[in-house]
Design an enzyme around this catalytic site. Structure first.
Site, short mmCIF file in Angstrom:
data_model
loop_
_atom_site.label_atom_id
_atom_site.label_comp_id
_atom_site.label_asym_id
_atom_site.label_seq_id
_atom_site.Cartn_x
_atom_site.Cartn_y
_atom_site.Cartn_z
CD GLU A 94 -28.48 25.89 -40.77
OE1 GLU A 94 -27.86 26.90 -40.40
OE2 GLU A 94 -28.29 24.43 -40.76
CB CYS A 114 -28.67 20.93 -30.39
SG CYS A 114 -28.60 19.01 -29.96
CB CYS A 118 -22.35 16.08 -31.72
SG CYS A 118 -23.98 15.21 -30.98
N GLY A 157 -30.68 20.94 -33.43
CA GLY A 157 -31.75 19.90 -32.45
C GLY A 157 -31.64 18.47 -32.67
CB SER A 189 -31.29 11.48 -37.15
OG SER A 189 -29.97 11.43 -37.00
CB SER A 212 -25.24 10.35 -34.50
OG SER A 212 -25.62 10.83 -34.74
CG LEU A 213 -22.37 3.76 -33.46
CD1 LEU A 213 -23.25 3.79 -32.26
CD2 LEU A 213 -22.55 2.59 -34.21
CG HIS A 214 -19.94 9.63 -35.21
ND1 HIS A 214 -20.86 9.49 -37.22
CD2 HIS A 214 -21.47 10.33 -34.85
CE1 HIS A 214 -21.93 10.57 -36.25
NE2 HIS A 214 -22.15 10.96 -36.07
CG ASN A 288 -18.91 19.59 -43.98
OD1 ASN A 288 -17.96 20.64 -44.02
ND2 ASN A 288 -20.28 19.52 -44.51
CB CYS A 333 -26.94 19.87 -38.83
SG CYS A 333 -27.44 17.99 -39.29
#
Length: 346
Positions: A94, A114, A118, A157, A189, A212-214, A288, A333
């Site tokens: 994509e 990937c 996650c 990915g 990223s 990316s922490l989150h 999302n 993504c």
């Protein structure tokens, strides 16, 4: 086996010219033609190289190929965002074209699938199929219908899991004889591969690093990102501090807010303490809604997002809330690709 000519740098093209018995200066001509012409080269590319003699065009046709790209689907959002699903030699990837006041930005894929897992990201559905070549990454940029001024490596990915080809892509796309997109207009990223962040820091590139922490603790972050089991936050934050100090570039931490999971004022205070003193910026992301089916997480209401941001602001941590684009066309993504591979016959 033919070479992916779009992945070759100028020095490698010079070597190719020598092997084919043509002058070295033809390498620059080939490079400029490929990296400045865009989508026009996908169909019968070598025959269209009218700046080259026919003998060289014929030789390139035999020795090389360009990435095998076909638009499998295309969705246009009401906000102008355009999502492309590419069939890349039998695998699907994509790219997303986004419109901003400062110009057009494209979010590209670095892998087909990937393996990071996650939980809220659709890219991992089906696992990792294969890495993309630098040429296949370039092709995503050149396939866009608008001139692109910035690039985000945040599609399908993990860019640092395909380290060498990702760095080769950056070398090619920033070259002054090609697309000439400035390194500071490129954002990479990552979910946080610590050794690769160290390796990236050593190169002192001027790209933007987004991590990316989150979650502000290992226990919270682990609910989103299995990579935490390999690289705990202490190691990751140490690597990010070193990256910022070495490159003098600000690190962006992406933080998706999930209701009741990582979005309380206490979490915000923990996050502020975690990154205190670092050259960094927090980018808060309303999770999302379409990831809900996979992760069972729900978006934090706007009042909760504002309260979280206020805590960071009080702690003097730079913070913004990301504007959501393309939500009506599954622009996050892997979502469009996931629909394709889930419904693809065995």
């Amino acid at each position: 086996m033919t070479q992916d000519i779009l992945s070759l740098n100028i020095n490698e093209l010079r070597t190719l010219m020598t092997e084919l018995g043509h002058p070295l200066y033809r390498a620059e001509q080939v490079f400029e033609w490929l990296h400045r012409r865009g989508v026009a080269f996908f169909d019968a590319p070598f025959a269209k190289m009218d700046n080259l003699p026919k003998a060289l065009r014929d030789a390139l046709e035999t020795a090389c190929h360009v990435p095998n790209f076909r638009v499998a689907d295309k969705l246009i959002s009401k906000d102008g965002t355009v999502k492309f699903l590419f069939d890349c030699g039998g695998v699907f990837i994509e790219s997303v074209l986004m419109q901003y006041n400062h110009g057009h930005s494209v979010c590209i894929s670095t892998q087909a699938g990937c393996r990071m897992g996650c939980v809220f990201c659709a890219s991992a559905i089906g696992g990792l199929v294969r890495n993309l070549s630098a040429g296949e990454m370039c092709a995503q940029v050149y396939a866009m219908p608008e001139k692109v001024s910035s690039i985000v490596l945040m599609g399908c990915g993990e860019p640092l899991d395909n380290f060498d080809e990702t760095l080769r892509f950056i070398e090619l796309i920033t070259h002054e004889k090609g697309a000439n997109i400035g390194a500071r207009h490129i954002t990479l990223s990552t979910c946080g591969l610590v050794p690769e962040i160290h390796a990236l820091a050593e190169r002192k590139m001027q790209i933007n690093l987004a991590v990316s922490l989150h979650g502000p603790t290992d226990d919270v972050r682990r609910r989103f990102m299995p990579i935490t089991n390999r690289y705990p936050l202490e190691e990751l934050i140490e690597a990010c501090r070193l990256y910022a100090e070495t490159t003098r570039r600000r690190v962006t931490f992406e933080y998706a807010l999930a209701s009741g999971i990582n979005d309380t004022p206490a979490h915000a205070r923990q996050l502020a303490q975690l990154v205190k003193g670092m050259l960094c910026h927090i980018n808060l992301i309303p999770i999302n809604k379409k990831s809900r089916d996979k992760s069972h997480f729900f978006p934090t209401p706007r009042v909760g997002i504002d309260a979280f941001a206020a805590v960071l602001d009080t702690a003097k941590i730079p913070v913004t809330v990301r504007r959501s684009l393309g939500s009506d066309i599954s622009a996050a993504c892997g979502q469009l690709r996931a629909q394709k591979i889930v419904h693809q016959p065995e």
